[in-house]
Design an enzyme around this catalytic site. Structure first.
Site, PDB file in Angstrom:
ATOM      1  N   ASP A 152     -14.331  52.555  29.936  1.00  0.00           N
ATOM      2  CA  ASP A 152     -13.443  52.793  28.819  1.00  0.00           C
ATOM      3  C   ASP A 152     -12.558  51.589  28.529  1.00  0.00           C
ATOM      4  O   ASP A 152     -12.002  51.449  27.463  1.00  0.00           O
ATOM      5  CB  ASP A 152     -12.575  54.024  29.086  1.00  0.00           C
ATOM      6  CG  ASP A 152     -11.939  54.495  27.797  1.00  0.00           C
ATOM      7  OD1 ASP A 152     -12.653  54.507  26.775  1.00  0.00           O
ATOM      8  OD2 ASP A 152     -10.739  54.808  27.806  1.00  0.00           O
ATOM      9  N   GLU A 207     -43.722  21.875  49.830  1.00  0.00           N
ATOM     10  CA  GLU A 207     -44.026  23.111  50.532  1.00  0.00           C
ATOM     11  C   GLU A 207     -45.419  23.644  50.193  1.00  0.00           C
ATOM     12  O   GLU A 207     -46.119  24.153  51.060  1.00  0.00           O
ATOM     13  CB  GLU A 207     -42.957  24.162  50.176  1.00  0.00           C
ATOM     14  CG  GLU A 207     -42.922  25.306  51.166  1.00  0.00           C
ATOM     15  CD  GLU A 207     -41.896  26.363  50.788  1.00  0.00           C
ATOM     16  OE1 GLU A 207     -41.087  26.107  49.887  1.00  0.00           O
ATOM     17  OE2 GLU A 207     -41.935  27.430  51.407  1.00  0.00           O
ATOM     18  N   ASP A 208     -45.800  23.525  48.939  1.00  0.00           N
ATOM     19  CA  ASP A 208     -47.003  24.220  48.481  1.00  0.00           C
ATOM     20  C   ASP A 208     -48.210  23.330  48.200  1.00  0.00           C
ATOM     21  O   ASP A 208     -49.293  23.842  47.929  1.00  0.00           O
ATOM     22  CB  ASP A 208     -46.701  25.002  47.187  1.00  0.00           C
ATOM     23  CG  ASP A 208     -45.662  26.090  47.403  1.00  0.00           C
ATOM     24  OD1 ASP A 208     -45.422  26.439  48.572  1.00  0.00           O
ATOM     25  OD2 ASP A 208     -45.108  26.582  46.409  1.00  0.00           O
ATOM     26  N   HIS A 254     -39.530  20.657  43.231  1.00  0.00           N
ATOM     27  CA  HIS A 254     -38.995  21.342  44.412  1.00  0.00           C
ATOM     28  C   HIS A 254     -40.037  22.073  45.251  1.00  0.00           C
ATOM     29  O   HIS A 254     -39.837  22.262  46.443  1.00  0.00           O
ATOM     30  CB  HIS A 254     -37.844  22.292  44.027  1.00  0.00           C
ATOM     31  CG  HIS A 254     -38.277  23.617  43.497  1.00  0.00           C
ATOM     32  ND1 HIS A 254     -38.477  23.858  42.154  1.00  0.00           N
ATOM     33  CD2 HIS A 254     -38.544  24.791  44.123  1.00  0.00           C
ATOM     34  CE1 HIS A 254     -38.844  25.122  41.987  1.00  0.00           C
ATOM     35  NE2 HIS A 254     -38.898  25.714  43.168  1.00  0.00           N
ATOM     36  N   ASP A 262     -33.807  28.282  41.517  1.00  0.00           N
ATOM     37  CA  ASP A 262     -35.144  28.697  41.962  1.00  0.00           C
ATOM     38  C   ASP A 262     -35.168  30.210  42.174  1.00  0.00           C
ATOM     39  O   ASP A 262     -36.043  30.938  41.705  1.00  0.00           O
ATOM     40  CB  ASP A 262     -35.459  27.941  43.267  1.00  0.00           C
ATOM     41  CG  ASP A 262     -36.763  28.362  43.904  1.00  0.00           C
ATOM     42  OD1 ASP A 262     -37.749  28.541  43.178  1.00  0.00           O
ATOM     43  OD2 ASP A 262     -36.785  28.507  45.152  1.00  0.00           O
TER      44      ASP A 262
HETATM   45 MN    MN Z   1     -39.681  27.654  43.752  1.00  0.00          MN
END
Ligand code: MN
Length: 687
Positions: free
Chosen positions: A268, A85-86, A81, A148
């Protein structure tokens, strides 16, 4: 919860991968192995703030989903995932290796991340939640995103304080309610507790400590209850698991705040959960509980017969337990329990029988729809293919290039969008780009589209736009622009007419009356105080002028059902609604507007009337007398007497209203030898 740090550090990659593989016998191990190797290579040089190799994060996300028994593609997508993006990975690469479905899920998760970073999420939490549901075509994308988020929240302590607070707030306002909306209470509860700990550490610790102090006493009490119950159930051959209910810190905190009660009052209440194999056993267990202890009848709820909108099913009852303590009891089957904790994700666990989803499932209508399809479509792949997130199918969510969310009705076009931005933008729109490509103004927008509007000083709305827009706001703004334009044109036309009339003073025989009136905003035109003054008409309320002409084809008078037709440059003509020539003009319905009569009783209208008769002496005199008795004036008269007997008289009479005309016609019809009387041009209608 404090031991998360330890748990994370102690997890090695091999163990995680093994756990994923072991979690579900249906998983295709080769695909999982391949996804792991692919992701591991992509994230090779990356580390989490915890100091661990980055791959631990996607593995943990994969494990959360594996425990939810999600399918192979979803877990593969979870492992992948963050690669797009990275890292340098592209969707094409993922699609080539893992297929289209996995690639689309990764794409969806990546897109959600980019939305988040572009928006002031906290200001529009509810909108953003809806938007996430509406934008994402495959619900598994949301499930991956929630897993995630869960792992990121479990490791939030490694982030700097400002980040912790921002992420925790976003979790509490967007992701936890989203999980709850999908019935995934296990995830939503944990997300809430993790965010609560960050945002209000003191309140969190208070509750945690108070629970710890009470725990020994409480455990002993519940053990006693459990033993009493198990003994009785065994004697009845009912197989059941009995657990204490996990305490959810944030929900206790919310109750304390909302109900203004003390921790003791809230806490309680003792609570147990009984889980059975069969539905009928649920009711058997209920009987046993009610025999052992007195129920508080008003507290009994049967969510098995009537499930909640998020699919939740269970029996709830409260009894006066041992030592007079209130005891809350939930009774449900294993499957209902899975649905209660996993919500929509439970489908993958119980995919062979989605029957439970059938009942009373108003909110998750899309699931109901799926379950009502033929049985051969119930296979997971088909289920996914058909599962479109149409929870909010009457509205869409689109973006400005800067990432602002704009909510529009389904079917909206770039014109709706332009008016939603600003009226002036709408009025000067000449073109649009949708998702960076030139698009026609007719384009129907979809959730998630990014729209850029091109404007020009020379641009302006056109009548055709009224057919393209879906939002009432845009339609009103277009109408109001067109109306202003019309008024301006008419003013010019009227000024010209004035000059014209000055040159042709006293020219009679002009049939059309010119009646300027104000057009109110609601577009219902009131014909007020129309004067007989022939040259200029009058101004009503001193408002801006619009020319109104009573049409010659049907000669409407007060009392007639009329509409106005906006002509091009000649003002508004008033027609009877039944007028045949109006029907020819009805190809442009937006030009037809409502008009009501509000004429003063003194106003008179010239109407052409014909009288047919068998000629006799004094006939014309009798006709003229009756006309005079009918309180009207003859402006003009013509008589045609045919050779022999047939006579036709044509008059222009001044009448006040439809009723007045009818009265005159009735009088004339009573005259001896008159065979017919009618308004000219309308013989068929009046006869
Ligand atoms: Mn992630």
């Amino acid at each position: 919860m404090a031991d998360f740090e330890l748990k994370i550090r102690s997890r090695d990659i091999g163990t995680l991968l093994r756990k994923i593989k072991n979690s579900n016998p249906d998983i295709d191990l080769a695909v999982i192995q391949k996804a792991y190797l692919f992701a591991n290579a992509a994230h090779e040089d990356q580390f989490r703030l915890s100091g661990e190799p980055y791959i631990v994060h996607p593995l943990e996300v994969g494990l959360i989903l594996a425990e939810f028994k999600l399918d192979t593609d979803t877990i593969a997508a979870a492992l992948l995932h963050d690669t797009v993006e990275d890292t340098g990975t592209t969707l094409d690469m993922i699609e080539k290796v893992f297929g289209r479905e996995v690639a689309q899920m990764v794409d969806g998760v990546t897109k959600i991340s980019s939305i988040k970073s572009r928006t002031k999420a906290t200001a529009q939490a509810a909108t953003l939640r809806k938007m996430l549901l509406a934008t994402v075509k495959d619900v598994r994308v949301i499930i991956i995103k929630l897993a995630d988020k869960l792992h990121n929240m479990r490791t939030i302590m490694f982030q700097p304080p400002e980040t912790q607070e921002r992420v925790a707030r976003e979790t509490l306002e967007i992701y936890a309610p989203l999980a709850r909306r999908l019935g995934m209470s296990k995830i939503s509860s944990e997300l809430e507790d993790l965010a609560f700990r960050v945002l209000e550490p003191d309140a969190y610790n208070d509750i945690k400590n108070s629970i710890a102090q009470r725990n020994t006493e409480l455990e002993a009490y519940l053990d006693n209850v459990r033993n009493l119950l198990l003994e009785r159930l065994r004697s009845l051959n009912i197989d059941a698991e009995i657990t204490g209910r996990a305490k959810h810190y944030y929900s206790i905190h919310k109750k304390i705040m909302e109900q203004k009660k003390s921790f003791e009052e809230i806490y309680d209440i003792r609570a147990i959960r009984i889980i059975t194999s069969e539905i009928r056993d649920c009711y058997g267990v209920l009987g046993v509980v009610h025999t052992l202890w007195s129920p508080i009848i008003s507290r009994f709820k049967d969510f098995i017969a009537v499930p909640k909108s998020n699919m939740y099913q269970s029996l709830h009852t409260t009894v006066i337990g041992p030592d007079g303590h209130r005891l809350e009891v939930q009774i449900r089957t294993h499957k209902m329990h899975a649905t209660a904790e996993m919500g929509i994700a439970a489908h993958w666990l119980y995919k062979e029988d989605p029957g439970a989803l059938k009942k009373n499932n108003r909110t998750l209508a899309f699931l109901k729809d799926i379950t009502q399809r033929p049985a051969d479509l119930r296979d997971t792949r088909e289920f996914m293919k058909n599962l479109k997130m149409d929870l909010y199918d009457n509205e869409i969510f689109v973006f400005t290039p800067k990432g602002k969310i704009i909510k529009l009705p389904a079917g909206a076009t770039p014109i709706d969008f332009a008016y939603a931005i600003h009226t002036q933008v709408g009025n000067t729109t000449v073109g649009a780009r949708v998702n960076n490509a030139m698009a026609s103004l007719k384009t129907k927008l979809k959730s998630g589209d990014i729209i850029e509007i091109m404007t020009s000083k020379k641009g302006h709305p056109s009548e055709s736009w009224l057919k393209l827009v879906a939002s009432p706001g845009a339609r009103n703004k277009i109408r109001s622009w067109l109306r202003r334009q019309l008024e301006a044109e008419l003013k010019t036309a009227e000024e010209e007419k004035h000059r014209d009339e000055k040159r042709q003073e006293d020219k009679s025989g002009k049939d059309d009356k010119t009646v300027p009136v104000a057009i109110p905003q609601d577009e219902q035109i009131k014909l007020k105080s129309i004067s007989r003054q022939k040259k200029t008409g009058i101004t009503v309320n001193g408002a801006s002028n619009v020319l109104i002409r009573l049409s010659q084809c049907c000669q409407p008078i007060p009392g007639d059902d009329v509409v106005g037709f906006i002509t091009r440059g000649r003002g508004i003509t008033v027609h009877k609604r039944s007028c045949p020539s109006l029907k020819r003009l009805s190809g442009e319905p937006e030009r037809i507007i409502n008009i009501v009569w509000e004429g003063s009783p003194d106003t008179l209208y010239p109407i052409k009337v014909a009288v047919e008769a068998i000629d006799r002496p004094n006939l014309l005199k009798d006709v003229a007398d009756e006309i005079s008795l009918g309180k009207t004036n003859i402006i003009k008269a013509e008589a045609h007497v045919q050779e022999g007997k047939h006579a036709v008289f044509k008059f222009i009479l001044e009448v006040r209203s439809n009723d007045h005309l009818k009265e005159i016609i009735a009088r004339l019809r009573n005259i001896k030898n008159v065979t017919d009387v009618y308004k000219l041009n309308e013989k068929v209608i009046l006869k």
